[in-house]
Design a protein around this motif. Structure first.
Motif, PDB file in Angstrom:
ATOM      1  N   MET A   1       1.010  -1.226  -0.124  1.00 32.44           N
ATOM      2  CA  MET A   1       0.097   0.115   0.130  1.00 32.44           C
ATOM      3  C   MET A   1       0.777   0.859   0.352  1.00 32.44           C
ATOM      4  O   MET A   1       2.009   1.090   0.776  1.00 32.44           O
ATOM      5  CB  MET A   1      -0.229   0.132   1.528  1.00 32.44           C
ATOM      6  CG  MET A   1      -1.449   1.434   1.620  1.00 32.44           C
ATOM      7  SD  MET A   1      -2.528   1.191   2.703  1.00 32.44           S
ATOM      8  CE  MET A   1      -1.979   3.206   3.215  1.00 32.44           C
ATOM      9  N   GLU A   2       0.584   2.027  -0.918  1.00 31.21           N
ATOM     10  CA  GLU A   2       1.444   3.358  -0.952  1.00 31.21           C
ATOM     11  C   GLU A   2       0.957   4.120   0.012  1.00 31.21           C
ATOM     12  O   GLU A   2      -0.643   4.523   0.673  1.00 31.21           O
ATOM     13  CB  GLU A   2       1.383   4.480  -2.599  1.00 31.21           C
ATOM     14  CG  GLU A   2       0.806   3.112  -3.192  1.00 31.21           C
ATOM     15  CD  GLU A   2       1.300   3.503  -4.581  1.00 31.21           C
ATOM     16  OE1 GLU A   2       1.942   4.235  -4.433  1.00 31.21           O
ATOM     17  OE2 GLU A   2       0.585   2.861  -5.552  1.00 31.21           O
ATOM     18  N   THR A   3       2.295   4.735   0.874  1.00 25.55           N
ATOM     19  CA  THR A   3       1.807   5.795   1.658  1.00 25.55           C
ATOM     20  C   THR A   3       0.980   6.991   1.687  1.00 25.55           C
ATOM     21  O   THR A   3       1.304   7.879   0.625  1.00 25.55           O
ATOM     22  CB  THR A   3       2.939   5.983   2.937  1.00 25.55           C
ATOM     23  OG1 THR A   3       3.810   4.952   2.688  1.00 25.55           O
ATOM     24  CG2 THR A   3       2.589   5.982   4.458  1.00 25.55           C
ATOM     25  N   ALA A   4       0.399   7.704   2.256  1.00 24.81           N
ATOM     26  CA  ALA A   4      -0.257   9.556   2.352  1.00 24.81           C
ATOM     27  C   ALA A   4       1.099  10.147   2.273  1.00 24.81           C
ATOM     28  O   ALA A   4       1.812  10.039   3.721  1.00 24.81           O
ATOM     29  CB  ALA A   4      -1.111   9.014   3.440  1.00 24.81           C
ATOM     30  N   PRO A   5       0.839  10.713   1.775  1.00 26.70           N
ATOM     31  CA  PRO A   5       1.811  12.474   1.688  1.00 26.70           C
ATOM     32  C   PRO A   5       2.021  12.794   3.061  1.00 26.70           C
ATOM     33  O   PRO A   5       0.818  13.091   3.393  1.00 26.70           O
ATOM     34  CB  PRO A   5       1.391  13.563   0.565  1.00 26.70           C
ATOM     35  CG  PRO A   5       0.493  12.211   0.034  1.00 26.70           C
ATOM     36  CD  PRO A   5      -0.326  11.859   1.085  1.00 26.70           C
ATOM     37  N   LEU A   8       0.281  15.749   5.028  1.00 31.02           N
ATOM     38  CA  LEU A   8      -1.320  15.416   4.748  1.00 31.02           C
ATOM     39  C   LEU A   8      -1.321  14.623   6.141  1.00 31.02           C
ATOM     40  O   LEU A   8      -2.485  14.854   7.155  1.00 31.02           O
ATOM     41  CB  LEU A   8      -1.836  13.821   3.953  1.00 31.02           C
ATOM     42  CG  LEU A   8      -2.763  14.446   2.286  1.00 31.02           C
ATOM     43  CD1 LEU A   8      -3.133  14.207   1.939  1.00 31.02           C
ATOM     44  CD2 LEU A   8      -3.461  16.080   3.192  1.00 31.02           C
ATOM     45  N   TRP A  14      -7.058  17.392   8.453  1.00 32.50           N
ATOM     46  CA  TRP A  14      -6.875  16.103   8.056  1.00 32.50           C
ATOM     47  C   TRP A  14      -7.259  14.484   8.491  1.00 32.50           C
ATOM     48  O   TRP A  14      -7.928  13.343   8.090  1.00 32.50           O
ATOM     49  CB  TRP A  14      -5.736  15.752   7.190  1.00 32.50           C
ATOM     50  CG  TRP A  14      -5.703  14.650   6.172  1.00 32.50           C
ATOM     51  CD1 TRP A  14      -5.071  13.225   6.297  1.00 32.50           C
ATOM     52  CD2 TRP A  14      -6.353  14.333   4.362  1.00 32.50           C
ATOM     53  NE1 TRP A  14      -5.532  12.455   5.019  1.00 32.50           N
ATOM     54  CE2 TRP A  14      -5.886  12.689   3.409  1.00 32.50           C
ATOM     55  CE3 TRP A  14      -7.050  15.035   3.654  1.00 32.50           C
ATOM     56  CZ2 TRP A  14      -6.743  12.743   2.523  1.00 32.50           C
ATOM     57  CZ3 TRP A  14      -7.309  14.919   2.190  1.00 32.50           C
ATOM     58  CH2 TRP A  14      -7.334  13.243   2.153  1.00 32.50           C
ATOM     59  N   LYS A  18     -10.605  11.885   8.288  1.00 35.00           N
ATOM     60  CA  LYS A  18     -11.145  10.473   8.216  1.00 35.00           C
ATOM     61  C   LYS A  18     -10.823  10.124   8.697  1.00 35.00           C
ATOM     62  O   LYS A  18     -11.869   8.658   8.404  1.00 35.00           O
ATOM     63  CB  LYS A  18      -9.382  10.220   7.700  1.00 35.00           C
ATOM     64  CG  LYS A  18      -8.325  10.194   6.528  1.00 35.00           C
ATOM     65  CD  LYS A  18      -9.066   9.850   5.448  1.00 35.00           C
ATOM     66  CE  LYS A  18      -9.055  10.193   3.722  1.00 35.00           C
ATOM     67  NZ  LYS A  18     -10.114  10.104   2.795  1.00 35.00           N
TER      68      LYS A  18
ATOM     69  N   SER B  57      -2.682   6.012  -8.916  1.00 38.05           N
ATOM     70  CA  SER B  57      -1.376   5.399  -7.416  1.00 38.05           C
ATOM     71  C   SER B  57      -2.618   6.955  -6.727  1.00 38.05           C
ATOM     72  O   SER B  57      -1.750   7.129  -5.807  1.00 38.05           O
ATOM     73  CB  SER B  57      -0.504   5.664  -7.775  1.00 38.05           C
ATOM     74  OG  SER B  57       0.291   7.086  -7.985  1.00 38.05           O
ATOM     75  N   GLN B  60      -4.993   6.749  -4.900  1.00 36.37           N
ATOM     76  CA  GLN B  60      -5.023   5.608  -2.973  1.00 36.37           C
ATOM     77  C   GLN B  60      -3.787   6.178  -2.531  1.00 36.37           C
ATOM     78  O   GLN B  60      -4.417   6.111  -1.180  1.00 36.37           O
ATOM     79  CB  GLN B  60      -4.486   4.061  -4.124  1.00 36.37           C
ATOM     80  CG  GLN B  60      -4.294   3.083  -3.092  1.00 36.37           C
ATOM     81  CD  GLN B  60      -2.892   1.936  -3.558  1.00 36.37           C
ATOM     82  OE1 GLN B  60      -2.143   2.537  -4.957  1.00 36.37           O
ATOM     83  NE2 GLN B  60      -2.715   1.271  -2.566  1.00 36.37           N
ATOM     84  N   ARG B  61      -3.344   7.054  -2.635  1.00 36.15           N
ATOM     85  CA  ARG B  61      -2.391   7.347  -1.782  1.00 36.15           C
ATOM     86  C   ARG B  61      -3.401   8.083  -1.062  1.00 36.15           C
ATOM     87  O   ARG B  61      -2.677   9.098   0.019  1.00 36.15           O
ATOM     88  CB  ARG B  61      -1.097   8.151  -2.212  1.00 36.15           C
ATOM     89  CG  ARG B  61       0.067   7.810  -2.556  1.00 36.15           C
ATOM     90  CD  ARG B  61       0.579   8.290  -2.578  1.00 36.15           C
ATOM     91  NE  ARG B  61       2.395   8.494  -4.291  1.00 36.15           N
ATOM     92  CZ  ARG B  61       2.434   7.556  -4.341  1.00 36.15           C
ATOM     93  NH1 ARG B  61       3.446   7.138  -3.949  1.00 36.15           N
ATOM     94  NH2 ARG B  61       2.957   7.913  -6.129  1.00 36.15           N
ATOM     95  N   CYS B  62      -4.112   9.168  -1.498  1.00 35.12           N
ATOM     96  CA  CYS B  62      -4.767  10.294  -0.696  1.00 35.12           C
ATOM     97  C   CYS B  62      -5.949   9.497  -0.022  1.00 35.12           C
ATOM     98  O   CYS B  62      -6.990  10.206   0.181  1.00 35.12           O
ATOM     99  CB  CYS B  62      -4.648  11.626  -2.143  1.00 35.12           C
ATOM    100  SG  CYS B  62      -3.515  12.767  -3.066  1.00 35.12           S
TER     101      CYS B  62
END
Lengths: 148, 148
Positions: A1-5, A8, A14, A18, B57, B60-62
DNA sequence: CGGGAATCGTGGGTAGCGCCAACGGATTGG
DNA sequence: CCAATCCGTTGGCGCTACCCACGATTCCCG
């Protein structure tokens, strides 16, 4: 899984949004099977704590719009959890009274929502959960007192 | 002002939802005057941190739905903050790249949102703000990792 | 005491957000 | 080479939180 910036992840707004979504999902998942919704609990809780009340004071106390309160009281009355009667002292008002079934329902909803809190805050220790509630309470107090 | 029922005040989900509403209000108030929205910041932040990326992507990331990402990229592209180009290596994809204007815009949005955080968390000390962010981060991590 | 302002319940409508279904084009894997 | 998958895009749905307008009632004040 790709991590959130990380930009953010560092913003409280934020994280709160969520988390609120997760909470909302858990609540509707827990409540819809028994034909209830979060607002029902709010109104019943207000009735239990402060006794019979007009719809206006219910909506003010629960932070629900007057229009939406109408619909909620309709639903609660349909389920015999609440009685709506005109107020003889002020004929603009309705007096909303909780029935014994409503009282029982409140306990049921409270149990379900308690379960939801446990799921939601699962990764937190009891002390941390308290801390979170306390912090959010402070934030909320600030914004509701300054806007009113 | 009439106080909220204590049963509500003790529920973390309730506090989070209400706080989320305040946050959302502050954000749209701060962002709409400059014709932006929260999603714009999220996408630009992702582009800045991870470089050019496909829409899939990004969403997904956001944590944004693919459908909604389309609209957001449209808006960002209309404002020259982002460029959408087909990926020559995989012609299903678009490569989204941030422009220099986009980079500047990101800083602007970050400043506005920083101000929002300050307003939102006004009653909290810096240490408490960190604590809140950390607690929410833990909660969020738990729910995003267990669901994926 | 009379009339304008405020309050209450109610109905109607709106905007945004998160989500899902479906599709055509493209790629991958068996 | 065919099936499964992925990607972007369109369209639509449901819910939540609002807002406005209206009749009925009550309050306040001149």
């Amino acid at each position: 899984m790709e991590t959130a910036p990380s930009r953010l992840r560092g913003k409280a707004s934020w994280l709160i949004n969520k988390t609120s979504l997760h909470a909302h999902r858990l609540i509707t998942e827990g409540l819809s099977p028994i034909d209830a919704r979060g607002y029902h609990f709010a109104i019943l809780a207000a009735l239990e704590e402060y006794g019979p009340a007009s719809q206006a004071s219910l909506s003010q106390r629960c932070g629900i719009d007057r229009s939406d309160t109408v619909a909620m009281v309709n639903e609660l009355a349909d389920q015999q959890l609440v009685v709506r009667a005109p107020d003889p002292d002020d004929r603009r008002r309705n007096v909303i009274t909780m029935t014994p079934e409503g009282r029982r329902r409140l306990d049921q909803l409270d149990a379900v929502l308690g379960e939801v809190q446990r799921d939601l805050l699962a990764p937190l220790s009891p002390a941390d959960r308290e801390r979170l509630v306390e912090l959010l309470g402070r934030v909320l107090d600030h914004h509701t007192s300054s806007s009113r």
